[in-house]
Enzyme design. Structure first.
Site, PDB file in Angstrom:
ATOM      1  N   GLU A 114       0.840  -1.192   0.000  1.00  0.00           N
ATOM      2  CA  GLU A 114       0.000   0.000   0.000  1.00  0.00           C
ATOM      3  C   GLU A 114       0.878   1.246   0.000  1.00  0.00           C
ATOM      4  O   GLU A 114       2.115   1.167   0.034  1.00  0.00           O
ATOM      5  CB  GLU A 114      -0.958  -0.015   1.189  1.00  0.00           C
ATOM      6  CG  GLU A 114      -1.960  -1.164   1.131  1.00  0.00           C
ATOM      7  CD  GLU A 114      -2.977  -1.135   2.253  1.00  0.00           C
ATOM      8  OE1 GLU A 114      -2.979  -0.185   3.048  1.00  0.00           O
ATOM      9  OE2 GLU A 114      -3.788  -2.072   2.330  1.00  0.00           O
ATOM     10  N   HIS A 228      -8.847   9.844   3.128  1.00  0.00           N
ATOM     11  CA  HIS A 228      -8.530   8.706   2.261  1.00  0.00           C
ATOM     12  C   HIS A 228      -8.856   9.091   0.822  1.00  0.00           C
ATOM     13  O   HIS A 228      -9.928   9.638   0.555  1.00  0.00           O
ATOM     14  CB  HIS A 228      -9.345   7.480   2.682  1.00  0.00           C
ATOM     15  CG  HIS A 228      -8.816   6.193   2.133  1.00  0.00           C
ATOM     16  ND1 HIS A 228      -8.891   5.867   0.801  1.00  0.00           N
ATOM     17  CD2 HIS A 228      -8.197   5.142   2.740  1.00  0.00           C
ATOM     18  CE1 HIS A 228      -8.354   4.677   0.610  1.00  0.00           C
ATOM     19  NE2 HIS A 228      -7.918   4.215   1.770  1.00  0.00           N
ATOM     20  N   ARG A 275      -1.063   9.255   1.601  1.00  0.00           N
ATOM     21  CA  ARG A 275      -2.471   9.577   1.392  1.00  0.00           C
ATOM     22  C   ARG A 275      -2.757  11.074   1.322  1.00  0.00           C
ATOM     23  O   ARG A 275      -3.650  11.509   0.590  1.00  0.00           O
ATOM     24  CB  ARG A 275      -3.313   8.927   2.494  1.00  0.00           C
ATOM     25  CG  ARG A 275      -3.405   7.434   2.343  1.00  0.00           C
ATOM     26  CD  ARG A 275      -4.147   6.784   3.492  1.00  0.00           C
ATOM     27  NE  ARG A 275      -4.311   5.353   3.258  1.00  0.00           N
ATOM     28  CZ  ARG A 275      -4.836   4.512   4.129  1.00  0.00           C
ATOM     29  NH1 ARG A 275      -5.227   4.948   5.316  1.00  0.00           N
ATOM     30  NH2 ARG A 275      -4.952   3.235   3.835  1.00  0.00           N
ATOM     31  N   HIS A 332     -11.107  10.150   6.987  1.00  0.00           N
ATOM     32  CA  HIS A 332     -10.871   8.725   7.230  1.00  0.00           C
ATOM     33  C   HIS A 332     -10.335   8.424   8.622  1.00  0.00           C
ATOM     34  O   HIS A 332     -10.825   7.518   9.294  1.00  0.00           O
ATOM     35  CB  HIS A 332      -9.881   8.225   6.175  1.00  0.00           C
ATOM     36  CG  HIS A 332      -9.576   6.760   6.249  1.00  0.00           C
ATOM     37  ND1 HIS A 332     -10.552   5.786   6.186  1.00  0.00           N
ATOM     38  CD2 HIS A 332      -8.388   6.097   6.354  1.00  0.00           C
ATOM     39  CE1 HIS A 332      -9.991   4.584   6.263  1.00  0.00           C
ATOM     40  NE2 HIS A 332      -8.682   4.742   6.379  1.00  0.00           N
ATOM     41  N   ARG A 367      -0.974   9.164   8.902  1.00  0.00           N
ATOM     42  CA  ARG A 367      -0.808   7.739   9.201  1.00  0.00           C
ATOM     43  C   ARG A 367      -0.374   6.954   7.973  1.00  0.00           C
ATOM     44  O   ARG A 367      -0.916   7.126   6.883  1.00  0.00           O
ATOM     45  CB  ARG A 367      -2.124   7.160   9.734  1.00  0.00           C
ATOM     46  CG  ARG A 367      -2.065   5.653   9.955  1.00  0.00           C
ATOM     47  CD  ARG A 367      -3.302   5.133  10.630  1.00  0.00           C
ATOM     48  NE  ARG A 367      -4.501   5.256   9.844  1.00  0.00           N
ATOM     49  CZ  ARG A 367      -4.876   4.408   8.875  1.00  0.00           C
ATOM     50  NH1 ARG A 367      -4.095   3.399   8.533  1.00  0.00           N
ATOM     51  NH2 ARG A 367      -6.004   4.587   8.229  1.00  0.00           N
TER      52      ARG A 367
END
Length: 517
Positions: A114, A228, A275, A332, A367
């Site tokens: 990811e 997100h 992100r 998110h 994050r």
């Protein structure tokens, strides 16, 4: 009013709360409050997986450095190191509880990749339903122990001489109860439900933050809210669920309606950039009038590999056969929260916090993907150790209900969401943040003490309070960093890149010297 007593009271039913309960239940009397159902948590909705440096070619210090870089080096390094070094132990502990991670035909784990990860290290279950399977596994054990009280909303923490000794709560019938406990644990999740486009369970609107603030606990970094990049949107432009980042890890690309690659030339990692970077690119494309899609046409066996997203698309009449999934960025994850040490202790004795409501500093300003479920289990384990090590106090059941502040005048939930979206969203500036602060203060200045509030009164006042706290925090941070982007103080890209390269080199040298420790 009723009273009851327990050793440990956990408020919230996400993975961190349930894991803490599971780990403590053999030594302590544990009770869990959830204001709706046990399944109403962000953990249950988590698709992508759980990050951990498990495979041989990976190393905890690579995961550590990825976490710091994604967090723009705003992380508390001790917490970040704890997160990644405890990963293997907690994966083994989950397997011991019955969790079955997806495996290759030869029996080895399947690893996904990811955004902002240097290695494929994401373990998943059922392709894209990791959170559901984790919760179901732990939940079964919790239910068998009869630890859960559903439909119970905490109104106020009971604090005496800077020690939390319990809570006042109300059930769905309006009956109030004082519950006393030696350890009160906030595990209530974040605040992203305050935004119109969000990936969260409908119950997640910052209640735990409001409880902690009212009790006098320290809150930190509330300006850092991760958006997100890929929420599924319907024809009305409303978010209807999350489209996991793991799909981009398998080669999907973000495109506009003309097929142009949106992340091309925007970041070295392109579609797997952090992100905050990807969300801003999509946001600006949409502000320019473009439609944004996730192009999945080069992924084989999509329906088998991503069954949750496939069902979500079918439910909302989005045809995956066309290979283009309409997506938009949405709120998110809350990086900030109730300030804690790595053992879960807050600034109030007897009050602890774990999971998304807590801020150990592990995530910094942004994050790293799939670190949230890892955080939930690692710091649940650390918190359980803390609680077991501390002596239970003798509780005197003597608190008197004195009423609670509610708003004499309040806006609609839709109006709150509009203010959050317009002024405290993906991009912010001083003018908009000042406007948001003043708007929230107009309602907070109308508070009155109510002896018997309704649950709606409590919920609305908490939402206004949390919105005000976020706006105020965002106003005070005049730099742009990670998920907090100020258009009046934007990134200087070359300067930031030089700073990141330097910090990464410094961290690598420091960590490599102790990697064998």
């Amino acid at each position: 009013m009723k009273t009851r007593k327990t050793d440990v009271l956990i408020i919230g039913s996400g993975l961190s709360g349930l894991m803490t309960a599971e780990l403590l239940s053999l030594q302590k009397n544990v009770m869990i409050f959830t204001k709706k159902r046990l399944e109403d948590s962000n953990s249950y909705l988590a698709q992508g997986g759980i990050a951990a440096a498990v495979q041989e070619k990976d190393a905890w210090y690579d995961h550590f450095l990825d976490t710091l870089q994604a967090g723009c080096f705003h992380n508390e390094t001790a917490a970040a190191r704890q997160l990644v070094t405890d990963g293997l132990e907690m994966i083994q502990k989950l397997v011991g509880l019955g969790v079955q991670f997806d495996r290759q035909p030869d029996g080895t784990y399947q690893y996904g990749k990811e955004g902002a990860h240097s290695h494929a290290r994401i373990l998943h279950i059922g392709g894209d339903s990791t959170g559901k399977h984790l919760i179901d596994t732990v939940k079964k054990r919790i239910i068998e122990k009869n630890l859960v009280v559903e439909g119970e909303t905490v109104l106020k923490l009971i604090v005496k001489n800077n020690r939390c000794i319990g809570v006042w709560s109300m059930d769905e019938l309006g009956e109030m109860t004082a519950t006393y406990a030696s350890a009160v644990i906030l595990a209530t999740g974040g605040l992203s439900g305050l935004y119109p486009l969000n990936s969260n369970a409908s119950t997640i609107t910052g209640d735990g933050l409001a409880l902690a603030y009212d009790a006098g606990a320290e809150l930190t970094d509330l300006e850092f809210i991760q958006f997100h990049p890929t929420l599924l949107v319907n024809d009305d432009g409303k978010s209807v669920g999350l489209v996991t980042e793991a799909i981009r890890g398998e080669g999907a690309a973000l495109v506009d309606e003309s097929g142009n690659r949106l992340m091309k030339n925007e970041h070295p990692l392109e579609d797997l950039a952090p992100r905050d970077v990807v969300s801003r690119v999509l946001y600006r494309a949409q502000m320019a009038g473009k439609e944004t899609f996730l192009d999945i046409r080069n992924i084989n066996d999509f329906q088998k590999r991503f069954p949750t997203v496939t069902r979500l698309c079918a439910k909302n009449r989005v045809s995956i056969e066309k290979g283009l999934i309409p997506v938009a960025p949405g709120a998110h994850f809350t990086m900030g929260g109730v300030g804690t040490d790595v053992g879960g202790r807050t600034s109030i004795t007897g009050l602890y916090a774990v999971g998304e409501v807590a801020n150990t500093g592990v995530h910094g300003a942004n994050r790293l993907a799939s670190n949230s479920l890892l955080e939930g289990v690692v710091f649940a384990n650390r918190l359980a150790q803390t609680v077991r090590s501390e002596t239970d106090v003798e509780l005197t059941l003597e608190a008197e209900w004195e009423g609670i502040e509610v708003l004499a005048d309040s806006p609609t939930f839709e109006e709150i969401r509009e203010i959050m979206n317009n002024h405290i969203g993906i991009e912010r500036d001083e003018r908009g943040l000042n406007q948001a602060v003043r708007w929230f203060e107009r309602y907070l200045n109308t508070t009155v003490i109510h002896e018997f509030p309704s649950l709606e009164d409590i919920k609305k006042r908490n939402q206004i309070l949390v919105g005000w706290l976020v706006a105020g925090s965002a106003l005070q941070r005049t730099e742009s960093r990670g998920s907090h982007y100020r258009t009046d103080h934007p990134y200087q890209r070359e300067k930031w890149q030089q700073r990141r390269v330097k910090r990464r080199k410094e961290c690598y040298e420091s960590v490599e010297s102790t990697a064998g420790a």
